[in-house]
Design a protein around this motif. Structure first.
Motif, PDB file in Angstrom:
ATOM      1  N   ALA A  61       0.837  -1.195   0.000  1.00  0.00           N
ATOM      2  CA  ALA A  61       0.000   0.000   0.000  1.00  0.00           C
ATOM      3  C   ALA A  61       0.872   1.245   0.000  1.00  0.00           C
ATOM      4  O   ALA A  61       1.847   1.327   0.748  1.00  0.00           O
ATOM      5  CB  ALA A  61      -0.922   0.006   1.219  1.00  0.00           C
ATOM      6  N   SER A  62       0.504   2.230  -0.796  1.00  0.00           N
ATOM      7  CA  SER A  62       1.361   3.402  -0.942  1.00  0.00           C
ATOM      8  C   SER A  62       1.196   4.422   0.175  1.00  0.00           C
ATOM      9  O   SER A  62       2.168   5.092   0.557  1.00  0.00           O
ATOM     10  CB  SER A  62       1.101   4.072  -2.293  1.00  0.00           C
ATOM     11  OG  SER A  62      -0.224   4.553  -2.373  1.00  0.00           O
ATOM     12  N   ALA A  63      -0.002   4.598   0.711  1.00  0.00           N
ATOM     13  CA  ALA A  63      -0.262   5.695   1.645  1.00  0.00           C
ATOM     14  C   ALA A  63       0.685   5.702   2.846  1.00  0.00           C
ATOM     15  O   ALA A  63       1.236   6.757   3.182  1.00  0.00           O
ATOM     16  CB  ALA A  63      -1.716   5.676   2.097  1.00  0.00           C
ATOM     17  N   GLY A  78      -1.468   2.395  12.586  1.00  0.00           N
ATOM     18  CA  GLY A  78      -2.770   2.684  12.020  1.00  0.00           C
ATOM     19  C   GLY A  78      -2.890   2.298  10.557  1.00  0.00           C
ATOM     20  O   GLY A  78      -1.930   1.897   9.898  1.00  0.00           O
ATOM     21  N   TRP A  79      -4.114   2.412  10.075  1.00  0.00           N
ATOM     22  CA  TRP A  79      -4.459   2.088   8.681  1.00  0.00           C
ATOM     23  C   TRP A  79      -4.782   3.403   7.992  1.00  0.00           C
ATOM     24  O   TRP A  79      -5.698   4.123   8.395  1.00  0.00           O
ATOM     25  CB  TRP A  79      -5.649   1.141   8.650  1.00  0.00           C
ATOM     26  CG  TRP A  79      -5.862   0.428   7.347  1.00  0.00           C
ATOM     27  CD1 TRP A  79      -5.461  -0.832   7.030  1.00  0.00           C
ATOM     28  CD2 TRP A  79      -6.562   0.924   6.188  1.00  0.00           C
ATOM     29  NE1 TRP A  79      -5.846  -1.157   5.743  1.00  0.00           N
ATOM     30  CE2 TRP A  79      -6.522  -0.098   5.200  1.00  0.00           C
ATOM     31  CE3 TRP A  79      -7.192   2.128   5.884  1.00  0.00           C
ATOM     32  CZ2 TRP A  79      -7.107   0.048   3.953  1.00  0.00           C
ATOM     33  CZ3 TRP A  79      -7.761   2.290   4.631  1.00  0.00           C
ATOM     34  CH2 TRP A  79      -7.711   1.242   3.684  1.00  0.00           C
ATOM     35  N   TRP A  80      -4.048   3.721   6.927  1.00  0.00           N
ATOM     36  CA  TRP A  80      -4.119   5.042   6.298  1.00  0.00           C
ATOM     37  C   TRP A  80      -4.433   4.951   4.808  1.00  0.00           C
ATOM     38  O   TRP A  80      -4.002   4.025   4.125  1.00  0.00           O
ATOM     39  CB  TRP A  80      -2.796   5.779   6.471  1.00  0.00           C
ATOM     40  CG  TRP A  80      -2.506   6.176   7.879  1.00  0.00           C
ATOM     41  CD1 TRP A  80      -1.979   5.391   8.872  1.00  0.00           C
ATOM     42  CD2 TRP A  80      -2.721   7.455   8.457  1.00  0.00           C
ATOM     43  NE1 TRP A  80      -1.851   6.104  10.027  1.00  0.00           N
ATOM     44  CE2 TRP A  80      -2.301   7.384   9.809  1.00  0.00           C
ATOM     45  CE3 TRP A  80      -3.213   8.678   7.975  1.00  0.00           C
ATOM     46  CZ2 TRP A  80      -2.374   8.476  10.673  1.00  0.00           C
ATOM     47  CZ3 TRP A  80      -3.275   9.762   8.839  1.00  0.00           C
ATOM     48  CH2 TRP A  80      -2.862   9.655  10.166  1.00  0.00           C
ATOM     49  N   LEU A  81      -5.161   5.948   4.328  1.00  0.00           N
ATOM     50  CA  LEU A  81      -5.422   6.175   2.907  1.00  0.00           C
ATOM     51  C   LEU A  81      -4.841   7.520   2.500  1.00  0.00           C
ATOM     52  O   LEU A  81      -4.788   8.455   3.305  1.00  0.00           O
ATOM     53  CB  LEU A  81      -6.929   6.235   2.639  1.00  0.00           C
ATOM     54  CG  LEU A  81      -7.741   4.970   2.393  1.00  0.00           C
ATOM     55  CD1 LEU A  81      -9.219   5.281   2.599  1.00  0.00           C
ATOM     56  CD2 LEU A  81      -7.513   4.435   0.983  1.00  0.00           C
ATOM     57  N   HIS A  82      -4.399   7.625   1.249  1.00  0.00           N
ATOM     58  CA  HIS A  82      -4.242   8.953   0.676  1.00  0.00           C
ATOM     59  C   HIS A  82      -5.627   9.616   0.651  1.00  0.00           C
ATOM     60  O   HIS A  82      -6.622   8.972   0.291  1.00  0.00           O
ATOM     61  CB  HIS A  82      -3.747   8.878  -0.772  1.00  0.00           C
ATOM     62  CG  HIS A  82      -2.373   8.319  -0.943  1.00  0.00           C
ATOM     63  ND1 HIS A  82      -1.233   9.078  -0.828  1.00  0.00           N
ATOM     64  CD2 HIS A  82      -1.956   7.066  -1.256  1.00  0.00           C
ATOM     65  CE1 HIS A  82      -0.173   8.328  -1.056  1.00  0.00           C
ATOM     66  NE2 HIS A  82      -0.580   7.093  -1.313  1.00  0.00           N
ATOM     67  N   ALA A  83      -5.677  10.887   1.008  1.00  0.00           N
ATOM     68  CA  ALA A  83      -6.908  11.668   0.868  1.00  0.00           C
ATOM     69  C   ALA A  83      -6.528  12.979   0.185  1.00  0.00           C
ATOM     70  O   ALA A  83      -6.633  14.068   0.759  1.00  0.00           O
ATOM     71  CB  ALA A  83      -7.561  11.912   2.219  1.00  0.00           C
ATOM     72  N   ASP A  84      -6.069  12.877  -1.038  1.00  0.00           N
ATOM     73  CA  ASP A  84      -5.470  14.020  -1.725  1.00  0.00           C
ATOM     74  C   ASP A  84      -6.509  15.085  -2.059  1.00  0.00           C
ATOM     75  O   ASP A  84      -7.579  14.773  -2.594  1.00  0.00           O
ATOM     76  CB  ASP A  84      -4.795  13.545  -3.014  1.00  0.00           C
ATOM     77  CG  ASP A  84      -3.512  12.781  -2.737  1.00  0.00           C
ATOM     78  OD1 ASP A  84      -2.663  13.313  -1.998  1.00  0.00           O
ATOM     79  OD2 ASP A  84      -3.355  11.660  -3.240  1.00  0.00           O
ATOM     80  N   GLY A 207      -4.996   3.898  -2.250  1.00  0.00           N
ATOM     81  CA  GLY A 207      -3.731   3.344  -1.776  1.00  0.00           C
ATOM     82  C   GLY A 207      -3.667   3.065  -0.296  1.00  0.00           C
ATOM     83  O   GLY A 207      -2.630   3.269   0.324  1.00  0.00           O
ATOM     84  N   GLY A 208      -4.752   2.566   0.311  1.00  0.00           N
ATOM     85  CA  GLY A 208      -4.791   2.386   1.753  1.00  0.00           C
ATOM     86  C   GLY A 208      -4.116   1.120   2.249  1.00  0.00           C
ATOM     87  O   GLY A 208      -4.047   0.106   1.556  1.00  0.00           O
ATOM     88  N   GLY A 209      -3.615   1.187   3.491  1.00  0.00           N
ATOM     89  CA  GLY A 209      -3.017   0.014   4.110  1.00  0.00           C
ATOM     90  C   GLY A 209      -2.204   0.385   5.333  1.00  0.00           C
ATOM     91  O   GLY A 209      -2.317   1.496   5.870  1.00  0.00           O
ATOM     92  N   ILE A 210      -1.362  -0.535   5.774  1.00  0.00           N
ATOM     93  CA  ILE A 210      -0.527  -0.338   6.957  1.00  0.00           C
ATOM     94  C   ILE A 210       0.942  -0.332   6.556  1.00  0.00           C
ATOM     95  O   ILE A 210       1.321  -0.840   5.502  1.00  0.00           O
ATOM     96  CB  ILE A 210      -0.779  -1.433   8.015  1.00  0.00           C
ATOM     97  CG1 ILE A 210      -0.415  -2.816   7.453  1.00  0.00           C
ATOM     98  CG2 ILE A 210      -2.224  -1.396   8.493  1.00  0.00           C
ATOM     99  CD1 ILE A 210      -0.465  -3.930   8.484  1.00  0.00           C
ATOM    100  N   TRP A 211       1.758   0.239   7.434  1.00  0.00           N
ATOM    101  CA  TRP A 211       3.196   0.300   7.218  1.00  0.00           C
ATOM    102  C   TRP A 211       3.823  -1.041   7.586  1.00  0.00           C
ATOM    103  O   TRP A 211       3.586  -1.577   8.665  1.00  0.00           O
ATOM    104  CB  TRP A 211       3.791   1.412   8.077  1.00  0.00           C
ATOM    105  CG  TRP A 211       5.235   1.724   7.824  1.00  0.00           C
ATOM    106  CD1 TRP A 211       5.727   2.714   7.032  1.00  0.00           C
ATOM    107  CD2 TRP A 211       6.378   1.064   8.390  1.00  0.00           C
ATOM    108  NE1 TRP A 211       7.108   2.707   7.046  1.00  0.00           N
ATOM    109  CE2 TRP A 211       7.529   1.702   7.889  1.00  0.00           C
ATOM    110  CE3 TRP A 211       6.533  -0.006   9.268  1.00  0.00           C
ATOM    111  CZ2 TRP A 211       8.815   1.321   8.229  1.00  0.00           C
ATOM    112  CZ3 TRP A 211       7.814  -0.408   9.612  1.00  0.00           C
ATOM    113  CH2 TRP A 211       8.939   0.255   9.102  1.00  0.00           C
ATOM    114  N   LEU A 227       6.713   8.596  -2.227  1.00  0.00           N
ATOM    115  CA  LEU A 227       6.527   7.160  -2.070  1.00  0.00           C
ATOM    116  C   LEU A 227       7.856   6.424  -2.146  1.00  0.00           C
ATOM    117  O   LEU A 227       8.131   5.525  -1.334  1.00  0.00           O
ATOM    118  CB  LEU A 227       5.564   6.627  -3.137  1.00  0.00           C
ATOM    119  CG  LEU A 227       5.353   5.109  -3.157  1.00  0.00           C
ATOM    120  CD1 LEU A 227       4.902   4.589  -1.801  1.00  0.00           C
ATOM    121  CD2 LEU A 227       4.359   4.730  -4.251  1.00  0.00           C
ATOM    122  N   LEU A 228       8.715   6.802  -3.070  1.00  0.00           N
ATOM    123  CA  LEU A 228      10.028   6.159  -3.185  1.00  0.00           C
ATOM    124  C   LEU A 228      10.871   6.434  -1.946  1.00  0.00           C
ATOM    125  O   LEU A 228      11.531   5.529  -1.414  1.00  0.00           O
ATOM    126  CB  LEU A 228      10.738   6.651  -4.443  1.00  0.00           C
ATOM    127  CG  LEU A 228      12.154   6.112  -4.672  1.00  0.00           C
ATOM    128  CD1 LEU A 228      12.154   4.597  -4.740  1.00  0.00           C
ATOM    129  CD2 LEU A 228      12.768   6.704  -5.928  1.00  0.00           C
TER     130      LEU A 228
END
Length: 361
Positions: A61-63, A78-84, A207-211, A227-228
């Protein structure tokens, strides 16, 4: 030298707007022409930059990784999404989306809008965070079951057909409709519109998910994308923001445990130039890339680089090996020029973004 060089170049094959100006037609790229001519088709890692990067690093996941780059103090929980933040503009009976790159969102505007969102959605288990004024994220107390589309794939395009799907899509659509109404009514947005500036009137969540620690990172990563940077930090590998002047000289020391390692380079500038209709900027980025790869054909022939993968991050991936280049001089044909490929190629490329003034309603 690296065993494999992954060269990610979104926008490399266009399509370029036509007609092509005379100064751009003067672009000469003999090394890139040679590499593309002798390449064979390889299995793509994804169909946009985010999916290719995640695949090459072995991440899901990218976020969370982009958030880690934008906010180094974040605790990785936590579980995160991009919210652009985006501008949604009516286009007949559809909505066309434009990303924040031309919205000029200030720090004060981002803080005010995010505070309003957090005040409204606190009971829904959502917490918005804007570590950078034009890149926002949302933490979800209960991870939604969604399939999402990256921002890059919808920028400049109609959003119909790209909205989230999955078991929780209906509830999420309702929440985002509330967010749009809240943003639309914000005094900050009214002030922007009164000043003739496009409103920040929508969020694009993806792009939601966990680290997690990436499973298959390269030995070295080069590129400035958040992201990179976040993926490289999570993997604990060496990272450089910009490639140097010469590929072979720069990559010659890359080794993992005494053995050649894999190197990943994300070359920016070409896709952004295409979206902005800036053909001079596209040609400038291509010329810089041409200079950087000039030493790669010899390194491939000598076996100093086992393979070069060129991924245009739109579903096309090409592979060049030393053997492919050793046979080249026996062929009499002249390779097609990069500019010709980018002008008449079959790659769909990014949707063209209008100049910033045209975003105004």
């Amino acid at each position: 030298m690296p065993e494999t060089l992954d060269l990610l170049v979104p926008g490399l094959l266009g399509p370029m707007p036509v007609p092509v100006p005379v100064p751009v037609r003067a672009l000469r790229t003999p090394t890139l022409d040679l590499l593309l001519d002798r390449a064979v088709v390889a299995e793509p890692a994804g169909d946009d930059t985010a999916s290719v990067l995640l695949a090459r690093f072995g991440a899901a996941a990218s976020a969370p990784y982009a958030l880690a780059a934008d906010d180094p103090d974040w605790d990785r929980s936590g579980w995160w999404l991009h919210a652009d933040p985006v501008h949604l503009r009516p286009d007949r009976d559809l909505l066309r989306l434009f990303d924040a790159s031309h919205l000029g969102i200030s720090r004060a505007e981002a803080d005010a809008l995010v505070a309003a969102l957090n005040g409204h959605f606190v009971g829904d288990g959502l917490r918005f965070h804007a570590p950078v004024a034009d890149r926002w994220y949302v933490e979800c107390a209960t991870p939604p079951r969604l399939d999402t589309t990256s921002l890059a794939r919808v920028d400049g395009r109609h959003i119909d057909g790209a909205l989230p799907t999955g078991p929780d899509a209906s509830r999420w659509a309702a929440l985002m409709s509330e967010a749009q109404m809240l943003l639309f009514q914000s005094p900050m947005n009214r002030a922007r519109e009164a000043a003739g500036r496009p409103a920040v009137n929508g969020l694009w969540c993806w792009g939601g998910g966990i680290w997690q620690v990436p499973a298959t990172p390269p030995a070295l990563a080069l590129g400035s994308a958040p992201l990179l940077r976040g993926l490289a930090a999570a993997a604990g590998i060496e990272h450089r923001a910009r490639p140097g002047a010469d590929a072979a000289a720069e990559l010659g020391v890359t080794r993992v445990g005494g053995k050649p390692g894999r190197v990943l380079v994300l070359w920016g500038g070409l896709d952004e130039a295409l979206r902005d209709r800036d053909q001079d900027a596209w040609a400038g980025a291509a010329a810089r890339l041409e200079r950087w790869v000039a030493s790669l054909p010899m390194a491939l022939r000598r076996g100093e680089v086992r393979a070069l993968r060129i991924d245009t991050c739109d579903g096309d991936c090409l592979l060049v090996r030393g053997l492919d280049l050793r046979w080249y001089r026996r062929l009499l044909r002249r390779p097609r020029a990069l500019l010709e490929r980018a002008t008449v190629g079959s790659s769909p490329g990014p949707a063209l973004r209008p100049p910033s003034g045209l975003l105004q309603d």
